[in-house]
Design a protein around this motif. Sequence first.
Motif, PDB file in Angstrom:
ATOM      1  N   ARG A 122      59.305  39.623  25.947  1.00 23.54           N
ATOM      2  CA  ARG A 122      60.115  40.366  26.874  1.00 23.54           C
ATOM      3  C   ARG A 122      59.354  41.905  27.415  1.00 23.54           C
ATOM      4  NH1 ARG A 122      64.681  38.665  23.818  1.00 23.54           N
ATOM      5  NH2 ARG A 122      65.824  36.747  24.902  1.00 23.54           N
ATOM      6  N   ALA A 123      58.603  42.314  26.406  1.00 27.73           N
ATOM      7  CA  ALA A 123      57.906  43.678  26.803  1.00 27.73           C
ATOM      8  C   ALA A 123      56.881  43.426  27.330  1.00 27.73           C
ATOM      9  CB  ALA A 123      57.557  44.289  25.261  1.00 27.73           C
ATOM     10  N   SER A 124      56.278  42.147  27.702  1.00 24.63           N
ATOM     11  CA  SER A 124      54.979  41.684  28.282  1.00 24.63           C
ATOM     12  C   SER A 124      55.025  41.006  29.751  1.00 24.63           C
ATOM     13  CB  SER A 124      54.330  40.792  27.362  1.00 24.63           C
ATOM     14  OG  SER A 124      54.189  41.419  26.041  1.00 24.63           O
ATOM     15  N   GLN A 125      56.244  41.261  30.322  1.00 15.03           N
ATOM     16  CA  GLN A 125      56.409  40.864  31.584  1.00 15.03           C
ATOM     17  C   GLN A 125      55.783  41.316  32.766  1.00 15.03           C
ATOM     18  OE1 GLN A 125      58.988  37.899  32.047  1.00 15.03           O
ATOM     19  NE2 GLN A 125      58.145  37.990  29.846  1.00 15.03           N
ATOM     20  N   LEU A 126      55.413  40.776  33.909  1.00 11.31           N
ATOM     21  CA  LEU A 126      54.862  40.918  35.104  1.00 11.31           C
ATOM     22  C   LEU A 126      55.923  41.820  35.780  1.00 11.31           C
ATOM     23  CD1 LEU A 126      53.319  37.787  36.157  1.00 11.31           C
ATOM     24  CD2 LEU A 126      51.981  39.580  35.825  1.00 11.31           C
ATOM     25  N   PRO A 127      55.397  42.863  36.834  1.00 18.59           N
ATOM     26  CA  PRO A 127      56.376  43.403  37.785  1.00 18.59           C
ATOM     27  C   PRO A 127      57.093  42.479  38.554  1.00 18.59           C
ATOM     28  CG  PRO A 127      54.215  44.184  37.982  1.00 18.59           C
ATOM     29  CD  PRO A 127      53.867  43.103  37.073  1.00 18.59           C
ATOM     30  N   ALA A 128      58.240  42.810  38.834  1.00 20.07           N
ATOM     31  CA  ALA A 128      59.251  41.849  39.476  1.00 20.07           C
ATOM     32  C   ALA A 128      58.608  41.501  40.732  1.00 20.07           C
ATOM     33  CB  ALA A 128      60.520  42.257  39.824  1.00 20.07           C
ATOM     34  N   SER A 129      57.958  42.098  41.548  1.00 19.20           N
ATOM     35  CA  SER A 129      57.149  41.952  42.731  1.00 19.20           C
ATOM     36  C   SER A 129      55.598  41.997  42.442  1.00 19.20           C
ATOM     37  CB  SER A 129      57.432  42.599  43.995  1.00 19.20           C
ATOM     38  OG  SER A 129      58.901  42.420  44.300  1.00 19.20           O
ATOM     39  N   VAL A 130      54.659  41.081  42.916  1.00 20.90           N
ATOM     40  CA  VAL A 130      53.532  41.193  42.347  1.00 20.90           C
ATOM     41  C   VAL A 130      52.818  41.304  43.683  1.00 20.90           C
ATOM     42  CG1 VAL A 130      51.412  40.284  41.487  1.00 20.90           C
ATOM     43  CG2 VAL A 130      53.647  40.301  40.314  1.00 20.90           C
ATOM     44  N   PRO A 131      51.866  42.337  44.120  1.00 23.21           N
ATOM     45  CA  PRO A 131      51.191  42.222  45.523  1.00 23.21           C
ATOM     46  C   PRO A 131      50.156  41.242  45.352  1.00 23.21           C
ATOM     47  CG  PRO A 131      51.387  44.581  44.417  1.00 23.21           C
ATOM     48  CD  PRO A 131      51.721  43.687  43.471  1.00 23.21           C
ATOM     49  N   LEU A 132      50.098  40.540  46.404  1.00 26.16           N
ATOM     50  CA  LEU A 132      48.930  39.572  46.678  1.00 26.16           C
ATOM     51  C   LEU A 132      47.734  39.988  47.649  1.00 26.16           C
ATOM     52  CD1 LEU A 132      51.230  36.190  47.343  1.00 26.16           C
ATOM     53  CD2 LEU A 132      50.080  37.114  45.113  1.00 26.16           C
ATOM     54  N   GLY A 133      47.889  41.083  48.396  1.00 30.13           N
ATOM     55  CA  GLY A 133      46.949  41.436  49.389  1.00 30.13           C
ATOM     56  C   GLY A 133      47.544  41.253  50.691  1.00 30.13           C
ATOM     57  N   ASP A 134      47.101  41.820  51.695  1.00 30.37           N
ATOM     58  CA  ASP A 134      47.506  41.863  53.112  1.00 30.37           C
ATOM     59  C   ASP A 134      48.856  42.201  53.417  1.00 30.37           C
ATOM     60  OD1 ASP A 134      44.576  41.244  53.773  1.00 30.37           O
ATOM     61  OD2 ASP A 134      45.199  38.944  53.560  1.00 30.37           O
ATOM     62  N   GLY A 135      49.392  42.891  52.365  1.00 32.32           N
ATOM     63  CA  GLY A 135      50.580  42.956  52.549  1.00 32.32           C
ATOM     64  C   GLY A 135      51.898  42.227  52.041  1.00 32.32           C
ATOM     65  N   LYS A 136      51.464  40.992  51.469  1.00 34.10           N
ATOM     66  CA  LYS A 136      52.267  40.158  50.946  1.00 34.10           C
ATOM     67  C   LYS A 136      52.459  40.335  49.381  1.00 34.10           C
ATOM     68  CE  LYS A 136      50.135  36.467  54.104  1.00 34.10           C
ATOM     69  NZ  LYS A 136      49.468  34.989  54.126  1.00 34.10           N
ATOM     70  N   VAL A 137      53.271  39.691  49.059  1.00 32.91           N
ATOM     71  CA  VAL A 137      54.043  39.867  47.657  1.00 32.91           C
ATOM     72  C   VAL A 137      54.667  38.377  47.047  1.00 32.91           C
ATOM     73  CG1 VAL A 137      54.484  42.525  47.693  1.00 32.91           C
ATOM     74  CG2 VAL A 137      56.210  40.758  47.899  1.00 32.91           C
ATOM     75  N   VAL A 138      54.597  38.253  45.954  1.00 32.78           N
ATOM     76  CA  VAL A 138      55.164  37.239  45.366  1.00 32.78           C
ATOM     77  C   VAL A 138      56.241  37.651  44.299  1.00 32.78           C
ATOM     78  CG1 VAL A 138      53.608  36.669  43.483  1.00 32.78           C
ATOM     79  CG2 VAL A 138      54.990  34.811  44.064  1.00 32.78           C
ATOM     80  N   THR A 139      57.247  37.435  44.399  1.00 26.48           N
ATOM     81  CA  THR A 139      58.478  37.795  43.550  1.00 26.48           C
ATOM     82  C   THR A 139      59.028  36.882  42.449  1.00 26.48           C
ATOM     83  OG1 THR A 139      60.008  36.908  45.208  1.00 26.48           O
ATOM     84  CG2 THR A 139      59.192  39.137  45.291  1.00 26.48           C
ATOM     85  N   GLN A 140      59.485  37.144  41.530  1.00 28.59           N
ATOM     86  CA  GLN A 140      59.983  36.677  40.400  1.00 28.59           C
ATOM     87  C   GLN A 140      61.141  35.733  40.819  1.00 28.59           C
ATOM     88  OE1 GLN A 140      61.457  39.043  37.189  1.00 28.59           O
ATOM     89  NE2 GLN A 140      61.721  37.524  35.768  1.00 28.59           N
ATOM     90  N   PRO A 141      61.089  34.294  40.422  1.00 29.80           N
ATOM     91  CA  PRO A 141      62.155  33.488  40.885  1.00 29.80           C
ATOM     92  C   PRO A 141      63.542  34.295  40.059  1.00 29.80           C
ATOM     93  CG  PRO A 141      60.434  32.082  40.092  1.00 29.80           C
ATOM     94  CD  PRO A 141      59.824  33.726  39.612  1.00 29.80           C
ATOM     95  N   GLN A 142      64.639  34.141  40.980  1.00 33.82           N
ATOM     96  CA  GLN A 142      65.763  34.682  40.341  1.00 33.82           C
ATOM     97  C   GLN A 142      66.273  33.973  39.321  1.00 33.82           C
ATOM     98  OE1 GLN A 142      67.264  37.400  41.865  1.00 33.82           O
ATOM     99  NE2 GLN A 142      68.846  37.358  40.321  1.00 33.82           N
ATOM    100  N   GLU A 143      66.087  32.581  39.200  1.00 30.89           N
ATOM    101  CA  GLU A 143      66.397  32.036  37.916  1.00 30.89           C
ATOM    102  C   GLU A 143      65.826  32.323  36.474  1.00 30.89           C
ATOM    103  OE1 GLU A 143      66.357  29.150  41.289  1.00 30.89           O
ATOM    104  OE2 GLU A 143      65.349  30.624  40.681  1.00 30.89           O
ATOM    105  N   TRP A 144      64.794  33.096  36.641  1.00 31.79           N
ATOM    106  CA  TRP A 144      63.860  33.810  35.550  1.00 31.79           C
ATOM    107  C   TRP A 144      64.338  35.166  35.378  1.00 31.79           C
ATOM    108  CZ3 TRP A 144      58.332  31.829  36.219  1.00 31.79           C
ATOM    109  CH2 TRP A 144      58.248  30.585  36.364  1.00 31.79           C
ATOM    110  N   VAL A 145      65.175  35.798  36.093  1.00 33.67           N
ATOM    111  CA  VAL A 145      65.466  37.146  35.796  1.00 33.67           C
ATOM    112  C   VAL A 145      66.379  37.228  34.582  1.00 33.67           C
ATOM    113  CG1 VAL A 145      66.599  39.103  36.574  1.00 33.67           C
ATOM    114  CG2 VAL A 145      65.386  37.864  38.237  1.00 33.67           C
TER     115      VAL A 145
END
Length: 212
Positions: A189-212
């Motif tokens: 739990r202390a080693s999680q990625l940020p909820a939104s991860v930048p992919l470049g060119d202004g795009k991001v990938v977000t944590q699936p809501q089911e995983w929150v």
Amino acid sequence: MLTNIYIDGFNLYYGRLKGQKGSKWLDPVELCRNLLPAGTRIQRVRYFTARITPRPDDPDGPARQDAYLRALETLPEVSIHYGRFSQTKTRMRLASPPVGGPNTVEVIKTEEKGTDVHIGAHMLLDAFRKDCDMAVLISNDSDLCEPLRMVKSELGLTIGILNPFAQPSHWLKKLQPAFIKPIRQGVVRASQLPASVPLGDGKVVTQPQEWV
């Protein structure tokens, strides 16, 4: 000590992450930093997995996995190595069939193919190339004993194991690695990625809501 990490993605998932809220959006590099001995320098993290297929009870599973894999690809230390995922219908024998009822039942059988071979091959190739001083396995799969033994005994590297399961394999323990550490839930739990991860060119990938 210069270290390479070899992660059996499915073993890690079923041993530590499945069914655990707030755990699946895992940063494997941060996890290893939190668990490995002081002075360890992580050179590369090899993550072994296979792309899953939809199940009748979970049609969105592949989309969640894809989001996670895209997030992993942003980590400079991480490379992803793919095996094959097989899903078939088959009949299997019941352990305790009902009196007068059928002896078998049709089930959906899912299998991941190739991970053991891929981990062993990359681990040995890295060792032959003197790519690291220590090889760390994240898995509890005793099928990997032989490449680990060769890396330690024949090629002279230090080996360590981060174990996703409560009890380490007897056969892995017999290799006498420098350490076998459990991967506890608090560290995950202390080693999680940020909820939104930048992919470049202004795009991001977000944590699936089911995983929150």
